[in-house]
Write a protein that holds these residues in place. Structure first.
Motif, PDB file in Angstrom:
ATOM      1  N   ILE A  59       0.841  -1.209   0.000  1.00 28.72           N
ATOM      2  CA  ILE A  59       0.000   0.000   0.000  1.00 28.72           C
ATOM      3  C   ILE A  59       0.875   1.258   0.000  1.00 28.72           C
ATOM      4  N   ASP A  60       1.935   1.256   0.827  1.00 32.41           N
ATOM      5  CA  ASP A  60       2.831   2.417   0.890  1.00 32.41           C
ATOM      6  C   ASP A  60       3.508   2.657  -0.459  1.00 32.41           C
ATOM      7  N   GLU A  61       4.028   1.586  -1.051  1.00 30.29           N
ATOM      8  CA  GLU A  61       4.699   1.712  -2.354  1.00 30.29           C
ATOM      9  C   GLU A  61       3.725   2.207  -3.424  1.00 30.29           C
ATOM     10  N   GLU A  62       2.496   1.706  -3.371  1.00 31.84           N
ATOM     11  CA  GLU A  62       1.475   2.084  -4.340  1.00 31.84           C
ATOM     12  C   GLU A  62       1.188   3.589  -4.273  1.00 31.84           C
ATOM     13  N   GLN A  63       1.080   4.122  -3.039  1.00 34.33           N
ATOM     14  CA  GLN A  63       0.770   5.549  -2.875  1.00 34.33           C
ATOM     15  C   GLN A  63       1.880   6.435  -3.452  1.00 34.33           C
ATOM     16  N   VAL A  64       3.136   6.056  -3.185  1.00 35.29           N
ATOM     17  CA  VAL A  64       4.259   6.855  -3.685  1.00 35.29           C
ATOM     18  C   VAL A  64       4.404   6.681  -5.204  1.00 35.29           C
ATOM     19  N   TYR A  65       4.289   5.436  -5.680  1.00 34.62           N
ATOM     20  CA  TYR A  65       4.431   5.180  -7.114  1.00 34.62           C
ATOM     21  C   TYR A  65       3.347   5.907  -7.919  1.00 34.62           C
ATOM     22  N   GLN A  66       2.108   5.829  -7.442  1.00 35.02           N
ATOM     23  CA  GLN A  66       0.997   6.476  -8.162  1.00 35.02           C
ATOM     24  C   GLN A  66       1.192   7.982  -8.237  1.00 35.02           C
ATOM     25  N   ALA A  67       1.686   8.571  -7.135  1.00 40.54           N
ATOM     26  CA  ALA A  67       1.931  10.028  -7.123  1.00 40.54           C
ATOM     27  C   ALA A  67       2.951  10.397  -8.205  1.00 40.54           C
ATOM     28  N   ILE A  68       4.031   9.607  -8.302  1.00 37.74           N
ATOM     29  CA  ILE A  68       5.096   9.886  -9.286  1.00 37.74           C
ATOM     30  C   ILE A  68       4.578   9.651 -10.705  1.00 37.74           C
ATOM     31  N   LYS A  69       3.854   8.552 -10.889  1.00 35.87           N
ATOM     32  CA  LYS A  69       3.304   8.220 -12.216  1.00 35.87           C
ATOM     33  C   LYS A  69       2.300   9.293 -12.658  1.00 35.87           C
ATOM     34  N   ASN A  70       1.380   9.662 -11.758  1.00 33.34           N
ATOM     35  CA  ASN A  70       0.372  10.667 -12.095  1.00 33.34           C
ATOM     36  C   ASN A  70       0.998  12.010 -12.460  1.00 33.34           C
ATOM     37  N   THR A 114      -0.750  -6.411  10.481  1.00 34.88           N
ATOM     38  CA  THR A 114      -1.083  -5.872   9.156  1.00 34.88           C
ATOM     39  C   THR A 114      -0.405  -6.697   8.076  1.00 34.88           C
ATOM     40  N   SER A 115      -1.189  -7.176   7.122  1.00 32.74           N
ATOM     41  CA  SER A 115      -0.628  -7.972   6.023  1.00 32.74           C
ATOM     42  C   SER A 115       0.036  -7.063   5.002  1.00 32.74           C
ATOM     43  N   LYS A 116       0.749  -7.662   4.019  1.00 28.17           N
ATOM     44  CA  LYS A 116       1.416  -6.880   2.970  1.00 28.17           C
ATOM     45  C   LYS A 116       0.423  -6.035   2.185  1.00 28.17           C
ATOM     46  N   LYS A 117      -0.805  -6.535   2.075  1.00 30.69           N
ATOM     47  CA  LYS A 117      -1.824  -5.800   1.325  1.00 30.69           C
ATOM     48  C   LYS A 117      -2.512  -4.733   2.174  1.00 30.69           C
ATOM     49  N   GLY A 118      -2.123  -4.677   3.479  1.00 28.35           N
ATOM     50  CA  GLY A 118      -2.695  -3.649   4.347  1.00 28.35           C
ATOM     51  C   GLY A 118      -3.907  -4.108   5.143  1.00 28.35           C
ATOM     52  N   ASN A 119      -4.245  -5.406   5.052  1.00 30.64           N
ATOM     53  CA  ASN A 119      -5.398  -5.923   5.811  1.00 30.64           C
ATOM     54  C   ASN A 119      -4.991  -6.274   7.233  1.00 30.64           C
ATOM     55  N   LYS A 120      -5.905  -6.062   8.195  1.00 34.50           N
ATOM     56  CA  LYS A 120      -5.647  -6.387   9.603  1.00 34.50           C
ATOM     57  C   LYS A 120      -6.029  -7.848   9.873  1.00 34.50           C
TER      58      LYS A 120
END
Length: 718
Positions: free
Chosen positions: A390-401, A688-694
């Motif tokens: 989830i953390d990587e996705e947020q940073v990657y999406q910001a850079i890609k966008n 917290t799992s890798k996908k961000g689920n509790k």
């Protein structure tokens, strides 16, 4: 055979993959004419003061200033016991040394990060181990296979990078001299009791002063009351709109009586449209990200982020080959990257719903060598990630966008300004109304940026309108806002120049690219984190505030130059100039050593004041349970829950920063440790799992069969 030394194991794997090397040995890869090995960041560190002279083992005022004639390096210290060398670093250095000495190795290539620190990491290893073989430098902005192969075809002699090494070493030695000397004498002079030292640093103190100054501004702020006169008008087709009374350029009035007198003039009056201006305006997307802007964007958009965390996640994405080098100050791309950028855009646009609107352009706003210092802006590579946290996705999406936005249509809006005049009065002012309508969304589609439309009725000049109502509204000026990591990074980046702006001006960009700043993109996050760790600042929600200790330090510590943004900016500029060969390492270090010596003498001659009093705690260690190895009591220490029999060699410990638990965003608690020692198992909630689920699980901490260490095992309740 060529030996390549990468900065980290993950990067060496990227190089090995690009070279199609499959064979992995102990500490290196080998095949296809290359041996690829790695460091773990800095394998060597500068000597401590006591390593040069035994009298420096204890801090005594008469022993300072202390500046060695030559700076020496040793194996970095074990993080758990700084007195001992790190075993992993020691082992890897021996492996690198044996590879460098191999008869079939005819050249060495440093593939550490292309920046000051990367240069020092590679050079400190190669030249401290010693070699008579040719040394080259691989300079890359990303670790994709295509770039690795291209980079190896264009390696440079390492001697050509001497200015970068000089700048890196100058920074390292300067921070050692200032930090060791001034931290020691400040602690001896201003602190009572034993505890953490009073940290003094070249970048630390001016950053603290920025937060202190803002706190003082807020504290000393005196609110001012002001008034506005607002009126509602109605057109002939019954449409209403509002306007604010403006006289000259003034719409805020300190005296209510002035507006009350004007109000009297409005009674039973009608009005006319005096002026109408309609302008079509363009809105360009924000520039591509540099590190500071990325950190500011993420920390202000999402909860729980710090600039330090943004850098770590961006570094991971870089090492996974998904983005270009993150520690950059630039917001544009080199002009040589035009062709490559077009291909990246084509690859990343394939699945986007608005792909038909994306059009590659070679614009000066995106490609401009004059706006690039060492490294281009952060952009995605052609490699598309299949799975991200989830953390990587947020940073990657910001850079890609942000990247995609550059190639979308420019957003357009229409701005209308209507001036309404009251008829049959001597009023000097007019009632001004402003409207805005978005015409073309353009790049705003990428992040679904919502623009608020303010629609005014369709009127023409000289058209009569009715004055429906009017009122005086009361307002109060607001104090400046507390600094957040976003605003603090902006001040550090531009050394306080224009930091209230949005960062998009040419002046701001020139300030950033000249190297006139506080710290570098790579170190600013670390500085903010250290200010929190040493107790000089605290965080409330996203706001940064000075603590009592931080305030006392700013108000008492006599070396005012260290709080001065201009002074620190000049030092950072000097390091930048060393890289550009316009200033010498020798001159810079002499400047630093003279400054350090004078500062120590100044502190010694100051009157005795206590900034910090450390209370000595006599605490009894609570017993968590029996050690599973030797039966002695397990107690809580500063860094972990460990066996009280450790002096006799018992190694049982559960570290507070345990890496396995950290992957699930957990730290060991007293309750957990007690349960493990009593029952052999601990029920743990909220992992917290890798996908961000509790999720909840049962954890065991069991000794390995083949060594003295313990490992975690996870089970789930049926």
């Amino acid at each position: 055979m060529k030996l390549i030394i990468a900065e980290k194991p993950s990067v060496s794997k990227n190089i090995a993959d690009a070279l199609k090397i499959k064979a992995r040995q102990d500490g290196y890869f080998e095949g296809n004419g290359y041996v690829v090995t790695w460091a773990f960041g800095h394998l060597l560190q500068l000597y401590d003061a006591k390593d040069y002279d035994n009298k420096m083992s204890t801090w005594k005022m008469e022993n300072f200033p202390f500046i060695p004639n030559t700076f020496k390096y040793k194996v970095k210290g074990d993080p758990r016991n700084r007195e001992k060398p790190d075993r992993g670093a020691q082992k890897q250095l021996k492996i690198i040394q044996s590879l460098m000495k191999r008869n079939d190795v005819d050249a060495i290539i440093s593939a550490c990060d292309y920046d000051r620190e990367g240069q020092v990491i590679g050079d400190s290893i190669i030249y401290n181990l010693g070699t008579d073989k040719d040394v080259y430098r691989l300079l890359l902005n990303e670790w994709t296979p295509a770039e690795v192969i291209k980079g190896l075809e264009n390696i440079k002699l390492n001697s050509e990078l001497r200015p970068l090494q000089d700048a890196g070493v100058s920074r390292q030695w300067a921070d050692w001299a200032i930090g060791i000397n001034l931290t020691s004498v400040a602690t001896l002079k201003y602190q009572k009791g034993k505890g953490k030292a009073l940290n003094i640093g070249r970048v630390l103190l001016p950053t603290l002063k920025i937060i202190y100054d803002r706190d003082k501004e807020i504290e000393n702020f005196v609110p001012e009351h002001y008034f506005k006169l607002q009126a509602t008008f109605k057109t002939k087709d019954e449409q209403e709109y509002e306007g604010t009374y403006v006289e000259g350029k003034e719409e805020k009035f300190k005296n209510k009586e002035t507006l009350e007198a004007i109000q009297q003039e409005l009674l039973n009056k009608s009005a006319i449209i005096y002026d109408k201006q309609v302008q079509k305006k363009n809105e360009y997307p924000p520039y591509l990200f540099n590190l500071s802007n990325l950190q500011g964007y993420i920390t202000s958009k999402y909860k729980g982020w710090t600039s330090d965390k943004v850098l770590k996640v961006a570094q991971t994405l870089y090492e996974k080959k998904f983005i270009t080098y993150p520690r950059t100050a630039s917001v544009a791309l080199e002009e040589s990257l035009v062709g490559k950028t077009a291909k990246v855009l084509e690859t990343l646009s394939e699945d986007l719903p608005y792909k038909d609107e994306i059009k590659f352009v070679k614009s000066k706003r995106i490609f401009d060598n004059s706006k690039v210092e060492s490294h281009s802006a952060i952009v995605p590579t052609y490699m598309k990630p299949k799975k991200l946290t989830i953390d990587e996705e947020q940073v990657y999406q910001a850079i890609k966008n942000r990247f995609i936005m550059q190639f979308m249509p420019v957003a357009e809006y229409e701005e209308t300004r209507i001036a309404t005049k009251i008829m049959n009065t001597d009023l000097k002012g007019l009632f001004i109304s402003k409207g805005k309508v978005q015409l073309v969304e353009g790049w705003k589609k990428v992040e679904k940026v919502q623009s608020k439309d303010t629609i005014l009725p369709l009127v023409q000049v000289n058209e009569h309108v009715d004055l429906v109502k009017h009122e005086i509204t009361s307002h109060v000026t607001k104090p400046p806002k507390q600094h957040t990591e976003r605003t603090l990074l902006r001040v550090m980046e531009t050394c306080g120049k224009n930091y209230d702006g949005d960062g998009e001006s040419e002046e701001n960009l020139n300030a950033i690219l000249s190297g006139f700043s506080i710290g570098t993109p790579a170190t600013r996050a670390e500085t903010i984190k250290k200010l929190k760790d040493v107790g000089y600042i605290s965080m409330q929600n996203k706001n940064l505030l000075c603590t009592e200790l931080g305030r006392k330090l700013v108000e008492t510590f006599p070396i005012k130059d260290l709080f001065n943004l201009e002074f620190t900016g000049r030092l950072e500029k000097a390091l930048s100039d060393i890289e550009k060969r316009t200033f010498s390492k020798k001159e810079f270090l002499q400047l630093i050593f003279d400054f350090t010596t004078k500062s120590v003498e100044t502190i010694k001659n100051e009157k005795e004041i206590t900034i910090n009093e450390v209370a000595t705690e006599h605490k009894t260690n609570e017993v968590m349970g029996k050690c599973p190895l030797c039966g002695h009591a397990v107690i809580e220490g500063q860094k972990g829950f460990g066996c009280s029999n450790w002096k006799n060699g018992c190694k049982f410990v559960i570290w507070k920063n345990d890496k396995f638990l950290a992957t699930m965003k957990k730290k060991p608690t007293k309750t957990m440790v007690k349960a493990l020692l009593k029952n052999g198992v601990a029920p743990v909630k909220g992992l917290t799992s890798k996908k961000g689920n509790k999720f909840d699980a049962l954890l065991k901490y069991e000794k390995n069969a083949d060594n003295a260490y313990f490992s975690w095992k996870m089970e789930f309740e049926k």
